[in-house]
Design a protein around this motif. Structure first.
Motif, PDB file in Angstrom:
ATOM      1  N   TRP A  65       0.833  -8.590 -13.073  1.00  0.00           N
ATOM      2  CA  TRP A  65       1.939  -8.411 -12.002  1.00  0.00           C
ATOM      3  C   TRP A  65       1.550  -7.790 -10.882  1.00  0.00           C
ATOM      4  O   TRP A  65       1.817  -8.616  -9.736  1.00  0.00           O
ATOM      5  CB  TRP A  65       3.137  -7.637 -12.668  1.00  0.00           C
ATOM      6  CG  TRP A  65       4.381  -7.822 -11.961  1.00  0.00           C
ATOM      7  CD1 TRP A  65       5.461  -8.774 -12.078  1.00  0.00           C
ATOM      8  CD2 TRP A  65       4.747  -7.109 -10.624  1.00  0.00           C
ATOM      9  NE1 TRP A  65       6.671  -8.655 -11.154  1.00  0.00           N
ATOM     10  CE2 TRP A  65       5.956  -7.596 -10.174  1.00  0.00           C
ATOM     11  CE3 TRP A  65       3.979  -6.263  -9.930  1.00  0.00           C
ATOM     12  CZ2 TRP A  65       6.739  -7.273  -9.033  1.00  0.00           C
ATOM     13  CZ3 TRP A  65       4.551  -5.660  -8.681  1.00  0.00           C
ATOM     14  CH2 TRP A  65       5.839  -6.350  -8.376  1.00  0.00           C
ATOM     15  N   LEU A  66       0.662  -6.938 -10.942  1.00  0.00           N
ATOM     16  CA  LEU A  66       0.345  -5.991  -9.709  1.00  0.00           C
ATOM     17  C   LEU A  66      -0.734  -6.905  -8.784  1.00  0.00           C
ATOM     18  O   LEU A  66      -0.584  -7.131  -7.658  1.00  0.00           O
ATOM     19  CB  LEU A  66      -0.300  -4.642 -10.148  1.00  0.00           C
ATOM     20  CG  LEU A  66       0.795  -3.801 -10.425  1.00  0.00           C
ATOM     21  CD1 LEU A  66      -0.087  -2.645 -11.116  1.00  0.00           C
ATOM     22  CD2 LEU A  66       1.616  -3.160  -9.518  1.00  0.00           C
ATOM     23  N   HIS A  67      -1.568  -7.664  -9.646  1.00  0.00           N
ATOM     24  CA  HIS A  67      -2.459  -8.284  -9.054  1.00  0.00           C
ATOM     25  C   HIS A  67      -1.940  -9.587  -8.401  1.00  0.00           C
ATOM     26  O   HIS A  67      -2.305  -9.965  -7.294  1.00  0.00           O
ATOM     27  CB  HIS A  67      -3.525  -9.000 -10.186  1.00  0.00           C
ATOM     28  CG  HIS A  67      -4.755  -9.779  -9.555  1.00  0.00           C
ATOM     29  ND1 HIS A  67      -5.573  -9.300  -8.834  1.00  0.00           N
ATOM     30  CD2 HIS A  67      -4.929 -11.015  -9.944  1.00  0.00           C
ATOM     31  CE1 HIS A  67      -6.205 -10.374  -8.381  1.00  0.00           C
ATOM     32  NE2 HIS A  67      -6.088 -11.481  -9.127  1.00  0.00           N
ATOM     33  N   ILE A  71      -1.456  -5.998  -5.129  1.00  0.00           N
ATOM     34  CA  ILE A  71      -1.623  -4.738  -5.189  1.00  0.00           C
ATOM     35  C   ILE A  71      -3.066  -4.480  -5.503  1.00  0.00           C
ATOM     36  O   ILE A  71      -3.549  -4.977  -6.668  1.00  0.00           O
ATOM     37  CB  ILE A  71      -0.624  -3.745  -5.995  1.00  0.00           C
ATOM     38  CG1 ILE A  71       0.776  -4.189  -5.547  1.00  0.00           C
ATOM     39  CG2 ILE A  71      -1.043  -2.410  -6.059  1.00  0.00           C
ATOM     40  CD1 ILE A  71       0.847  -3.549  -4.045  1.00  0.00           C
ATOM     41  N   GLY A  72      -4.095  -3.605  -4.970  1.00  0.00           N
ATOM     42  CA  GLY A  72      -5.394  -3.447  -5.466  1.00  0.00           C
ATOM     43  C   GLY A  72      -5.941  -2.153  -4.965  1.00  0.00           C
ATOM     44  O   GLY A  72      -5.096  -1.376  -4.688  1.00  0.00           O
ATOM     45  N   ARG A  73      -7.241  -2.207  -4.385  1.00  0.00           N
ATOM     46  CA  ARG A  73      -8.031  -1.134  -4.263  1.00  0.00           C
ATOM     47  C   ARG A  73      -7.444  -0.441  -3.269  1.00  0.00           C
ATOM     48  O   ARG A  73      -7.035  -0.788  -2.024  1.00  0.00           O
ATOM     49  CB  ARG A  73      -9.458  -1.629  -3.992  1.00  0.00           C
ATOM     50  CG  ARG A  73     -10.432  -0.610  -3.322  1.00  0.00           C
ATOM     51  CD  ARG A  73     -11.897  -1.038  -3.225  1.00  0.00           C
ATOM     52  NE  ARG A  73     -12.552  -0.258  -2.781  1.00  0.00           N
ATOM     53  CZ  ARG A  73     -12.646   0.201  -1.272  1.00  0.00           C
ATOM     54  NH1 ARG A  73     -11.668  -0.407  -0.135  1.00  0.00           N
ATOM     55  NH2 ARG A  73     -13.449   1.092  -1.190  1.00  0.00           N
ATOM     56  N   ARG A  74      -7.242   0.965  -3.398  1.00  0.00           N
ATOM     57  CA  ARG A  74      -6.855   1.868  -2.431  1.00  0.00           C
ATOM     58  C   ARG A  74      -5.275   1.785  -2.171  1.00  0.00           C
ATOM     59  O   ARG A  74      -4.809   2.707  -1.169  1.00  0.00           O
ATOM     60  CB  ARG A  74      -7.724   1.845  -1.457  1.00  0.00           C
ATOM     61  CG  ARG A  74      -9.043   2.177  -1.493  1.00  0.00           C
ATOM     62  CD  ARG A  74      -9.416   4.046  -1.919  1.00  0.00           C
ATOM     63  NE  ARG A  74     -10.558   4.148  -1.988  1.00  0.00           N
ATOM     64  CZ  ARG A  74     -11.371   4.138  -2.962  1.00  0.00           C
ATOM     65  NH1 ARG A  74     -11.071   3.484  -4.217  1.00  0.00           N
ATOM     66  NH2 ARG A  74     -12.551   4.664  -2.869  1.00  0.00           N
ATOM     67  N   VAL A  97      -6.209  -1.709 -11.237  1.00  0.00           N
ATOM     68  CA  VAL A  97      -6.471  -2.850 -10.314  1.00  0.00           C
ATOM     69  C   VAL A  97      -6.875  -1.867  -9.002  1.00  0.00           C
ATOM     70  O   VAL A  97      -6.893  -2.134  -8.025  1.00  0.00           O
ATOM     71  CB  VAL A  97      -5.168  -3.214  -9.840  1.00  0.00           C
ATOM     72  CG1 VAL A  97      -4.798  -4.342 -10.826  1.00  0.00           C
ATOM     73  CG2 VAL A  97      -4.206  -2.335  -9.463  1.00  0.00           C
ATOM     74  N   GLY A  98      -7.416  -0.691  -9.346  1.00  0.00           N
ATOM     75  CA  GLY A  98      -8.022   0.475  -8.516  1.00  0.00           C
ATOM     76  C   GLY A  98      -6.924   0.952  -7.287  1.00  0.00           C
ATOM     77  O   GLY A  98      -7.456   1.459  -6.376  1.00  0.00           O
TER      78      GLY A  98
END
Length: 531
Positions: A65-67, A71-74, A97-98
């Protein structure tokens, strides 16, 4: 072949951001223990013991879901919710996902929550239904449970963390206002756990009831600890004493982890009327616990001990006390009490093997045994600093030490004793030594009818005065206890006591983690108000 714990301890890539995936990669049984929550997780009912495989699959759904939503790195994503599963599963998915999860206590007031999120510069917020209605400016992404609707098969590859990657933000208790945002990296928050993996597993840690505040650093540590130990753990969304007792009797844990406020609540109950025999160990972190509360807990439960006849089970449990904080990354000190203990007086024990401690002057010189001063701490588990707040990050560093914010002294045997929090005491190196926490300890030890107490010291006409607030047992006699309180606290504090009052349990302002807000109490005294 090395045990799983030994392989994890030797793995240079393991850290706070990838424990679940690493445990699986090292061959842990997918049908073995994952985590247990006190509320439903997607299609699983409350208190269903998720297997490791089921836990991973639910985390992967949230990762997908986040990907899918970018939503990802930092990316800093705040989580404001009450249920343990909302916070823990979101944390596990965000690290995959970082992203950098920022865990927020559900009891935080809405204005402070909005300001905390603003200071984070958060990409978005995962807020449950009750909390999202309280936010007006924060960028809401979704309710945490929505993340479980995605297809776990569409989860991206796990983000590969560098040792210094920030992986979680928690916060202090907020005794003086907006809590400070404590950042930990992939390695800092796992450093203590890696050390513990090289040691024999402690008695009682195979079945744990987590009564720690869920958004706290301590719960992040416990999640990673039980996954590495392949132990069972039930996480409670509420840490109120009646709820903890209820789950001890139903779930039969071998150990209970919590804060001092939970032990104070349990000590108010008639523990002999409850079935607590399963408990081998109580583990305290955060503020050190009070002696009368510890004595009531070690009198119940059971523990194993070695005799000439071999290992036997005896009445009475262990209580492991110490001192910890979000910044320290793990309890920095430890001392074990049993029914036979007599080493109290706010003794927090000795530092763990992975840590160092010292009592310091205001300029950072180490003080000898017996001299009170600033408590300095040094450990690979210490937070690198406060997120977006370099001023406070460096304010709490002195001569290579992290300043915990506590006053303490060390005895000749190397044991440390906690005296007070710095803002609550009057303790110049050459002036009066007036400690509120130590005074509370002495009152509780001397007056058994006092369930809990609060001492505050405020300036008045160029001097200091102390007010003492007592919470009494229901059957306590209605009488003046001023003389008994003065006799208990010692001459210096007794000389400045202005008033001894009896109060109810709900009349003292506390933080989201149950710490007394002595700053607020002092302010009411200075404005002439009463509690």
């Amino acid at each position: 072949m090395k045990s799983l714990r030994a392989r994890l301890a030797a793995d240079p890539a393991i850290g706070t951001g990838n424990v679940l995936a690493t445990v699986i990669a090292h061959g842990a049984d997918l049908n073995g223990p994952g985590l247990t929550f006190d509320t439903p997780v997607d299609h699983y009912p409350a208190e269903h013991a998720l297997t490791l495989g089921e836990l991973d699959e639910r985390v992967q759904a949230r990762t997908a879901w986040l990907h899918e939503h970018g939503i990802g790195r930092r990316d800093v994503v705040a989580i404001w919710a009450t249920e343990a599963q909302d916070i823990v599963l979101s944390f596990l998915a965000l690290t995959r996902v970082g992203a950098i999860p920022a865990l927020m206590n559900g009891k935080m007031s809405p204005p402070i929550a909005e300001e905390f999120i603003r200071r984070l510069r958060a990409t978005g917020v995962l807020a449950d239904a009750a909390h999202r209605e309280l936010l007006h400016e924060a960028p809401i992404l979704a309710e945490p449970r929505e993340l479980g609707t995605a297809d776990p098969a569409k989860a991206p590859e796990n983000y590969r963390h560098h040792a210094d990657d920030p992986v979680v933000i928690t916060h202090t208790s907020g005794t003086t206002g907006v809590p400070k945002a404590v950042m930990h990296t992939h390695t800092t928050l796992y450093a203590a756990l890696k050390h513990l993996l090289t040691m024999p597993q402690a008695q009682g840690t195979n079945r744990i009831l987590n009564a720690l505040p869920i958004p706290h650093t301590a719960t992040v540590l416990m999640v990673n600890q039980v996954l590495g130990n392949r132990a069972d753990m039930l996480l409670l969304s509420s840490q109120d004493a009646p709820n903890v007792l209820h789950h001890i009797e139903r779930w039969k844990p071998h150990s209970v982890y919590g804060f001092a406020v939970t032990w104070a609540g349990l000590a108010r109950e008639d523990l002999t009327s409850h079935d607590l025999d399963s408990v081998r160990m109580w583990f305290n972190t955060g503020d050190c616990a009070h002696e009368p509360h510890i004595r009531k807990l070690v009198a119940v439960g059971t523990r194993e001990t070695v005799t000439r006849d071999g290992r036997v089970t005896v009445k009475g449990s262990h209580f492991i006390d110490g001192l910890g904080s979000s910044e320290m990354g793990h309890n920095g000190f430890h001392i074990t009490h049993t029914i036979d203990s007599d080493h109290y007086g706010r003794c927090i024990g000795k530092p763990y093997e992975f840590a160092e401690a010292a009592v310091l002057t205001q300029t950072g010189e180490e003080l000898p045994a017996g001299k009170p001063g600033l408590l300095g701490f040094r450990s690979p588990s210490v937070s690198p600093g406060y997120w977006n707040d370099s001023v406070n990050t460096y304010r709490f560093r002195l001569n290579g030490w992290f300043l915990t914010g506590d006053l303490a002294y060390r005895d000749d045997s190397g044991h440390y004793f906690h005296l007070d929090r710095i803002p609550d005491a009057v303790a110049g190196f050459d002036g009066p030594q007036l400690f509120t926490s130590l005074s509370e300890e002495r009152i509780l030890a001397a007056l058994p009818e006092v369930l809990d107490c609060t001492v505050i010291i405020t300036p008045a006409n160029g001097q200091y005065v102390a007010d003492v607030l007592l919470e009494l047992a229901p059957n306590a006699a209605d009488e003046d206890r001023s003389d008994a309180v003065k006799a208990a606290v010692g001459e210096e504090v007794a000389a400045i006591i202005r008033k001894v009052s009896v109060i109810g349990s709900d009349e003292v302002p506390v933080t989201v983690t149950g710490k007394v807000r002595k700053v607020a109490l002092r302010e009411t005294r200075l404005t002439g108000a009463e509690v």
